[in-house]
Design an enzyme around this catalytic site. Structure first.
Site, PDB file in Angstrom:
ATOM      1  N   SER A   1       2.912  -2.183  10.372  1.00  0.00           N
ATOM      2  CA  SER A   1       4.362  -2.157  10.592  1.00  0.00           C
ATOM      3  C   SER A   1       5.064  -3.447  10.186  1.00  0.00           C
ATOM      4  O   SER A   1       6.021  -3.874  10.838  1.00  0.00           O
ATOM      5  CB  SER A   1       4.679  -1.830  12.063  1.00  0.00           C
ATOM      6  OG  SER A   1       4.155  -0.575  12.408  1.00  0.00           O
TER       7      SER A   1
ATOM      8  N   GLU B   1      -5.978  -5.065  10.321  1.00  0.00           N
ATOM      9  CA  GLU B   1      -4.957  -4.057  10.586  1.00  0.00           C
ATOM     10  C   GLU B   1      -5.290  -3.314  11.878  1.00  0.00           C
ATOM     11  O   GLU B   1      -6.059  -2.338  11.855  1.00  0.00           O
ATOM     12  CB  GLU B   1      -4.891  -3.044   9.443  1.00  0.00           C
ATOM     13  CG  GLU B   1      -4.431  -3.626   8.128  1.00  0.00           C
ATOM     14  CD  GLU B   1      -3.762  -2.569   7.257  1.00  0.00           C
ATOM     15  OE1 GLU B   1      -2.599  -2.759   6.908  1.00  0.00           O
ATOM     16  OE2 GLU B   1      -4.388  -1.551   6.958  1.00  0.00           O
TER      17      GLU B   1
ATOM     18  N   ASN C   1       0.862  -1.184   0.000  1.00  0.00           N
ATOM     19  CA  ASN C   1       0.000   0.000   0.000  1.00  0.00           C
ATOM     20  C   ASN C   1       0.898   1.233   0.000  1.00  0.00           C
ATOM     21  O   ASN C   1       1.498   1.570   1.015  1.00  0.00           O
ATOM     22  CB  ASN C   1      -0.888  -0.047   1.255  1.00  0.00           C
ATOM     23  CG  ASN C   1      -1.757   1.186   1.400  1.00  0.00           C
ATOM     24  OD1 ASN C   1      -1.829   2.020   0.499  1.00  0.00           O
ATOM     25  ND2 ASN C   1      -2.413   1.318   2.545  1.00  0.00           N
ATOM     26  N   TRP C   2       0.992   1.885  -1.156  1.00  0.00           N
ATOM     27  CA  TRP C   2       1.912   3.025  -1.275  1.00  0.00           C
ATOM     28  C   TRP C   2       1.333   4.299  -0.659  1.00  0.00           C
ATOM     29  O   TRP C   2       2.017   5.314  -0.580  1.00  0.00           O
ATOM     30  CB  TRP C   2       2.264   3.262  -2.742  1.00  0.00           C
ATOM     31  CG  TRP C   2       3.078   2.161  -3.362  1.00  0.00           C
ATOM     32  CD1 TRP C   2       3.568   1.033  -2.709  1.00  0.00           C
ATOM     33  CD2 TRP C   2       3.521   2.046  -4.715  1.00  0.00           C
ATOM     34  NE1 TRP C   2       4.276   0.258  -3.585  1.00  0.00           N
ATOM     35  CE2 TRP C   2       4.267   0.837  -4.830  1.00  0.00           C
ATOM     36  CE3 TRP C   2       3.370   2.841  -5.849  1.00  0.00           C
ATOM     37  CZ2 TRP C   2       4.847   0.424  -6.032  1.00  0.00           C
ATOM     38  CZ3 TRP C   2       3.950   2.425  -7.053  1.00  0.00           C
ATOM     39  CH2 TRP C   2       4.689   1.232  -7.143  1.00  0.00           C
ATOM     40  N   LYS C   3       0.094   4.292  -0.302  1.00  0.00           N
ATOM     41  CA  LYS C   3      -0.563   5.474   0.294  1.00  0.00           C
ATOM     42  C   LYS C   3      -0.279   6.716  -0.568  1.00  0.00           C
ATOM     43  O   LYS C   3      -0.203   6.614  -1.780  1.00  0.00           O
ATOM     44  CB  LYS C   3      -0.117   5.647   1.746  1.00  0.00           C
ATOM     45  CG  LYS C   3      -0.347   4.374   2.564  1.00  0.00           C
ATOM     46  CD  LYS C   3      -0.166   4.574   4.037  1.00  0.00           C
ATOM     47  CE  LYS C   3      -0.392   3.244   4.751  1.00  0.00           C
ATOM     48  NZ  LYS C   3      -0.297   3.342   6.202  1.00  0.00           N
TER      49      LYS C   3
ATOM     50  N   GLY D   1       2.664  -1.303   4.344  1.00  0.00           N
ATOM     51  CA  GLY D   1       2.669   0.124   4.030  1.00  0.00           C
ATOM     52  C   GLY D   1       4.097   0.616   3.807  1.00  0.00           C
ATOM     53  O   GLY D   1       4.685   0.410   2.746  1.00  0.00           O
ATOM     54  N   GLY D   2       4.675   1.214   4.837  1.00  0.00           N
ATOM     55  CA  GLY D   2       5.992   1.855   4.746  1.00  0.00           C
ATOM     56  C   GLY D   2       7.056   1.006   4.053  1.00  0.00           C
ATOM     57  O   GLY D   2       7.779   1.503   3.179  1.00  0.00           O
TER      58      GLY D   2
ATOM     59  N   HIS E   1      -9.805   1.303   4.537  1.00  0.00           N
ATOM     60  CA  HIS E   1      -8.551   1.445   5.288  1.00  0.00           C
ATOM     61  C   HIS E   1      -8.771   2.382   6.476  1.00  0.00           C
ATOM     62  O   HIS E   1      -9.541   3.341   6.374  1.00  0.00           O
ATOM     63  CB  HIS E   1      -7.460   1.997   4.361  1.00  0.00           C
ATOM     64  CG  HIS E   1      -6.106   1.949   4.995  1.00  0.00           C
ATOM     65  ND1 HIS E   1      -5.691   2.903   5.875  1.00  0.00           N
ATOM     66  CD2 HIS E   1      -5.104   1.037   4.904  1.00  0.00           C
ATOM     67  CE1 HIS E   1      -4.465   2.584   6.305  1.00  0.00           C
ATOM     68  NE2 HIS E   1      -4.092   1.457   5.723  1.00  0.00           N
TER      69      HIS E   1
END
Ligand code: PGA
Length: 256
Positions: free
Chosen positions: A214, A165, A8-10, A235-236, A93
């Site tokens: 995370s 999540e 998920n590149w947000k 994500g990150g 989300h």
């Protein structure tokens, strides 16, 4: 069941940066048959990236979509417009629930709209830190799960992917806590129990359940071996090529 690794590149990467990253990612990974690699770039990059992606190696996901197919909805993009461009869509989300005020009713309509347009929804559910502290996790999970599935027929439920999540474990710039595998296991069991009680055992067994919050190369192996977990929403770490490929390779290794 396949293992899903979803990045998920947000709200990151320009269209150019997204294209360069995708190019490198496609070069870095082979065609994994049992591991479904999915990336969710920002909306504006989806169309060009859909022409660039090798769908044998990787699929695209939208980070959101609107629940009506067309009409007077300024600023929205519908799942019918995304049809053919993406195979998946993240729906509900926590950043959309809490920053954009999406509720279960709206999320349920989005799940239905995605399915109507042949896009597989990845329905995100998870409790906040406060809800966890008050012992409300089970109620929140049940409400968000059944709420999110409430606009589709029972025969459509196995077209949905669930992503657990916990909001307190998502790294949103602030220090996030890491979820313990035991705790995840409990919630994943609950998700399957609610699905079994509501839709039957066969459906519950066929719905993939992912974990997110995370995830990084050093904890991916532990999370992927939690019983009942079928993949990860990252994500990150999905923004860093070496970390994301490391997580994909870990999935291949631990679930071979
Ligand atoms: P994170 O994000 O891996 O950066 O915690 C996960 C997500 O929000 O989907």
């Amino acid at each position: 069941m396949k293992t899903y690794i979803v990045g998920n590149w947000k709200l990151n990467f320009t269209v150019g940066e997204a294209s360069i990253y995708l190019h490198k990612l496609l070069k870095a990974i082979p065609n994994y048959r049992d591991t479904e690699v999915v990336v969710a770039p920002s909306l504006i990059a989806l169309q060009p990236l859909s022409l660039q992606v090798d769908r044998h190696k990787m699929k695209l996901a939208a980070q959101n979509g609107f629940y009506r197919d067309y009409g007077a909805f300024t600023g929205e993009v519908s799942f019918s417009q995304l049809r053919g461009i993406v195979d998946y869509a993240i729906v509900g989300h926590s950043e959309r629930r809490y920053i954009l005020r999406e509720d279960d009713k709206m999320i349920a309509k989005k799940v239905a709209a995605a399915i109507r347009n042949k896009i597989k929804p990845i329905l995100c559910i998870g409790e906040t830190e406060g809800e966890r502290a008050f012992g409300e996790t089970k109620d929140v999970i049940r409400d968000q799960l059944l709420g999110g599935l409430s606009e589709i027929g029972d025969d459509m439920v196995d077209k949905v992917i669930i992503a657990y999540e916990p909001v307190w474990a998502i790294s949103s710039g602030k220090e996030a806590k890491l979820a313990a595998p035991d705790e995840i296991s409990e919630v994943v069991k609950l998700i399957r129990k609610v699905l079994t009680d509501t839709y039957g055992k066969k459906v519950a067994e066929n719905v993939p359940v992912l974990f997110g919050g995370s995830v990084n190369p050093s904890n991916a192996g532990a999370y992927l071996t939690v019983p009942g977990v079928n993949g990860l929403l990252v994500g990150g770490a999905s923004l860093i090529l070496s970390e994301f490929t490391d997580i994909i390779e870990t999935a291949k290794r631990v679930r071979a």
